[in-house]
Scaffold this active site. Structure first.
Site: not given
Ligand code: DGL
Length: 249
Positions: A7-8, A39-40, A70-71, A150, A182-183
Site C-alpha cells: 500500500d502507499s 498516492y490518491g 491499495c485501491n 496516517e 484501504t485507509h
C-alpha cells in the site's frame, strides 16, 4: 504460501488484519511506501510507476502472491505490475465489488462509493458494480481521510469537520457505503456513527479472504505467520502502528 502486501502507507494493514483473522498465510511481507503517500492525488503515470517500483522491491523476497492492498494502484496499475512480475498479483477493487455483491441483495440500493480522487476518477467501482446490475451509484473523493489516518486521527473535532465538509450535501443516507480506500476501514466506527446503523459499510478485506480461499484452495491454517514490515521512510513508525492495530504484542 508466502505473500507480499503493498500500500502507499499504513492503510493496507486493514487487509492484513482480515488475513490474520483467517490465518491464511505462513509468511506476510508488508511494504508501505510511506515516503510518497498519498498516492490518491497523483496522476495515472505516477501511480503506475510507483506500482512497478513496488514489484521491484518485492523481487528480493521469493513470494507466491502479491496483494495490492491499495485501491488507487489497483484501479490503474495492475496490468503493468503483472507484466513485470512472475508471481500472482491481486488487487482490492474486485474484492470490494464482490463484497458488495455478497452483502446487498437489492440491485436498486443506493450506494455511495468513497475513495481517493484517483480511484473515483478511474470509475473502477462504478464499472464493476454496473456490470453486476447495481445502478444507483454515487462516488465522492474523500482524500483527506488518508492523511488523517496516517496521523492516527480516528475521532474528534477534525474528523467531524472533515465528515461535514464531504458529506454535508448528502440528503439521504445511502443503503451502503463502499470504503474504496484501504485507509478508510480504520475510520469505520466513526463513519458508521455518522451515517447511522441502516447504512451498510462495505470493504474489501473480508471479500479478499473469500476470493483467495477460493482461488488458491487455502485450507491449512497458519496460526503464527511470520510477519515482516517494511516502509520507504520511517519503518519504525510503521512497525509501531502495525503492532498496535494488529495487536501483535
Ligand atoms: N490506501 C490507498 C487506497 O486504497 C491509497 C491512499 C493514498 O495513498 O492516497 O487507495
Amino acid at each position: 504460501m508466502k505473500i507480499g502486501v503493498f500500500d502507499s502507507g499504513i492503510g493496507g494493514l486493514s487487509v492484513v488484519k482480515s488475513m490474520l483473522e483467517h490465518s491464511l498465510f505462513e509468511e506476510i511481507v508488508y511494504y508501505g511506501d510511506t515516503a510518497r503517500v498519498p498516492y490518491g492525488t497523483k496522476d495515472k503515470n505516477t501511480i503506475i510507476r510507483y506500482g512497478i517500483e513496488a514489484i521491484e522491491f518485492f523481487k528480493n523476497f521469493e513470494l507466491d502472491l502479491i496483494i495490492v492492498a491499495c485501491n488507487t494502484v489497483s484501479a490503474y496499475a495492475l496490468k503493468e505490475m503483472r507484466d513485470i512480475s512472475n508471481c500472482h498479483i491481486i488487487g482490492v477493487v474486485e474484492a470490494g465489488i464482490l463484497a458488495c455483491n455478497n452483502s446487498l441483495q437489492d440491485k436498486n440500493s443506493n450506494i455511495l462509493i468513497i475513495g481517493t480522487k484517483a480511484t473515483v476518477n478511474s470509475k473502477a467501482y462504478e464499472i464493476g458494480l454496473n456490470k453486476n446490475g447495481f445502478k444507483n451509484l454515487y462516488a465522492k473523493a474523500t482524500g483527506l481521510f488518508v492523511p488523517l489516518v496516517e496521523e492516527e486521527i480516528f475521532s474528534g473535532a477534525i474528523l467531524d469537520e472533515t465528515f461535514k465538509h464531504y458529506f454535508k450535501d448528502i440528503k439521504q443516507n445511502p443503503h451502503a457505503l463502499i470504503l474504496g480506500c484501504t485507509h478508510f476501514p480504520l475510520l469505520k466506527d466513526e463513519l458508521q456513527t455518522y451515517f447511522g446503523k441502516d447504512t451498510k459499510l462495505i470493504h474489501s478485506g473480508e471479500a479478499i479472504v473469500e476470493q483467495l480461499q477460493n482461488q488458491f484452495k487455502l485450507s491449512k491454517k497458519h496460526k503464527n505467520p511470520k510477519l515482516r514490515f517494511f516502509a520507504s521512510e520511517n519503518p519504525d513508525a510503521l512497525k509501531k502502528i502495525a503492532n498496535k492495530w494488529l495487536k501483535l504484542n
